[in-house]
Design a protein around this motif. Structure first.
Motif, PDB file in Angstrom:
ATOM      1  N   LYS A   1     -17.828 -68.608  36.876  1.00 37.32           N
ATOM      2  CA  LYS A   1     -18.038 -68.036  38.202  1.00 37.32           C
ATOM      3  C   LYS A   1     -19.515 -68.086  38.599  1.00 37.32           C
ATOM      4  O   LYS A   1     -20.388 -67.675  37.845  1.00 37.32           O
ATOM      5  CB  LYS A   1     -17.545 -66.591  38.239  1.00 37.32           C
ATOM      6  N   GLY A   2     -19.763 -68.617  39.795  1.00 40.11           N
ATOM      7  CA  GLY A   2     -21.114 -68.681  40.344  1.00 40.11           C
ATOM      8  C   GLY A   2     -21.935 -69.874  39.891  1.00 40.11           C
ATOM      9  O   GLY A   2     -22.989 -70.138  40.432  1.00 40.11           O
ATOM     10  N   GLU A   3     -21.444 -70.616  38.900  1.00 33.46           N
ATOM     11  CA  GLU A   3     -22.193 -71.764  38.405  1.00 33.46           C
ATOM     12  C   GLU A   3     -22.045 -72.948  39.354  1.00 33.46           C
ATOM     13  O   GLU A   3     -20.988 -73.174  39.923  1.00 33.46           O
ATOM     14  CB  GLU A   3     -21.698 -72.186  37.017  1.00 33.46           C
ATOM     15  N   GLN A   4     -23.124 -73.708  39.504  1.00 35.00           N
ATOM     16  CA  GLN A   4     -23.112 -74.924  40.314  1.00 35.00           C
ATOM     17  C   GLN A   4     -22.279 -75.980  39.598  1.00 35.00           C
ATOM     18  O   GLN A   4     -22.495 -76.241  38.420  1.00 35.00           O
ATOM     19  CB  GLN A   4     -24.547 -75.427  40.515  1.00 35.00           C
ATOM     20  N   ARG A   5     -21.333 -76.575  40.299  1.00 31.31           N
ATOM     21  CA  ARG A   5     -20.545 -77.649  39.706  1.00 31.31           C
ATOM     22  C   ARG A   5     -21.350 -78.936  39.792  1.00 31.31           C
ATOM     23  O   ARG A   5     -22.049 -79.184  40.756  1.00 31.31           O
ATOM     24  CB  ARG A   5     -19.222 -77.813  40.444  1.00 31.31           C
ATOM     25  N   ARG A   6     -21.248 -79.736  38.754  1.00 27.17           N
ATOM     26  CA  ARG A   6     -21.974 -81.005  38.720  1.00 27.17           C
ATOM     27  C   ARG A   6     -20.968 -82.111  38.435  1.00 27.17           C
ATOM     28  O   ARG A   6     -20.277 -82.079  37.435  1.00 27.17           O
ATOM     29  CB  ARG A   6     -23.053 -80.960  37.653  1.00 27.17           C
ATOM     30  N   LEU A   7     -20.915 -83.081  39.317  1.00 27.74           N
ATOM     31  CA  LEU A   7     -20.017 -84.213  39.158  1.00 27.74           C
ATOM     32  C   LEU A   7     -20.825 -85.400  38.669  1.00 27.74           C
ATOM     33  O   LEU A   7     -21.887 -85.687  39.206  1.00 27.74           O
ATOM     34  CB  LEU A   7     -19.351 -84.549  40.497  1.00 27.74           C
ATOM     35  N   TYR A   8     -20.320 -86.088  37.679  1.00 22.84           N
ATOM     36  CA  TYR A   8     -21.047 -87.198  37.075  1.00 22.84           C
ATOM     37  C   TYR A   8     -20.589 -88.514  37.681  1.00 22.84           C
ATOM     38  O   TYR A   8     -19.399 -88.781  37.761  1.00 22.84           O
ATOM     39  CB  TYR A   8     -20.804 -87.198  35.567  1.00 22.84           C
ATOM     40  N   LEU A   9     -21.541 -89.349  38.128  1.00 26.35           N
ATOM     41  CA  LEU A   9     -21.241 -90.681  38.653  1.00 26.35           C
ATOM     42  C   LEU A   9     -22.155 -91.696  37.991  1.00 26.35           C
ATOM     43  O   LEU A   9     -23.265 -91.374  37.578  1.00 26.35           O
ATOM     44  CB  LEU A   9     -21.502 -90.753  40.158  1.00 26.35           C
ATOM     45  N   THR A  10     -21.698 -92.938  37.942  1.00 31.72           N
ATOM     46  CA  THR A  10     -22.532 -94.036  37.460  1.00 31.72           C
ATOM     47  C   THR A  10     -22.852 -94.916  38.652  1.00 31.72           C
ATOM     48  O   THR A  10     -21.953 -95.398  39.331  1.00 31.72           O
ATOM     49  CB  THR A  10     -21.804 -94.851  36.375  1.00 31.72           C
ATOM     50  N   ILE A  11     -24.149 -95.097  38.912  1.00 29.33           N
ATOM     51  CA  ILE A  11     -24.589 -95.950  40.011  1.00 29.33           C
ATOM     52  C   ILE A  11     -25.567 -96.961  39.440  1.00 29.33           C
ATOM     53  O   ILE A  11     -26.545 -96.588  38.790  1.00 29.33           O
ATOM     54  CB  ILE A  11     -25.274 -95.122  41.122  1.00 29.33           C
ATOM     55  N   GLU A  12     -25.273 -98.237  39.689  1.00 35.84           N
ATOM     56  CA  GLU A  12     -26.115 -99.331  39.201  1.00 35.84           C
ATOM     57  C   GLU A  12     -26.396 -99.200  37.707  1.00 35.84           C
ATOM     58  O   GLU A  12     -27.523 -99.365  37.249  1.00 35.84           O
ATOM     59  CB  GLU A  12     -27.419 -99.395  40.006  1.00 35.84           C
TER      60      GLU A  12
END
Length: 167
Positions: A30-41
């Motif tokens: 609760k309250g934590e920033q969600r972080r989505l992982y992506l691969t770019i280049e």
């Protein structure tokens, strides 16, 4: 063991895309920033809402505003605002993605640049998917083939992003 396909309505999909960027409202995180992982280049990086928050903070004092539709209720939706599809679409719009790209160009730290560009790409891809799913369906066969190719391309991007996040 039969698989049952799940078909989500486009408005619910775009809200899901927006909610993936908002802090968790319950549970252990609760309250934590969600972080989505992506691969770019070939480089892995995170998509984070704080880049969009910074855009809003910088744009509010500017006249004329660069992003007049990016408001506090769009970036920080309350319980009622979370139900409004239009607000989610504004957050995940091409205009926000363009502003993020400009911000990335001005950023001097490479890791931060990559994260801002990943957030811009995330917004752009959600905008593309929402536009594809809500536009009128093509009438002739050539337009229908083009539509299906665009939809497959969008689905391929989301599949690749999901695979990168899972690994």
């Amino acid at each position: 063991g039969r698989k049952v396909p799940c078909i989500a309505a486009p408005p619910h999909l775009v809200k899901k895309g927006r909610n993936a960027l908002t802090p968790a409202t319950s549970g252990a995180h609760k309250g934590e920033q969600r972080r989505l992982y992506l691969t770019i280049e070939g480089r892995g990086t995170y998509v984070v809402r704080s880049h969009i928050e910074r855009l809003l903070k910088e744009d509010v004092g500017r006249f004329p505003r660069q992003l007049p539709k990016l408001t506090r209720e769009v970036v920080y939706p309350g319980a009622w605002e979370k139900m409004r599809v239009g607000l989610a679409a504004r957050l995940l719009s091409n205009s926000v993605a363009d502003a993020l790209d400009k911000a990335a160009d001005a950023e001097s730290i490479l890791i931060e640049q990559d994260s801002i560009r990943a957030t811009a790409l995330y917004c752009r891809q959600w905008n593309r998917l929402y536009d594809l799913l809500t536009r009128r369906q093509p009438v002739d066969s050539a337009a229908a083939r083009l539509f299906c190719a665009e939809l497959r391309s969008a689905a391929k991007w989301f599949d690749a992003a999901a695979a990168a996040a899972a690994s």
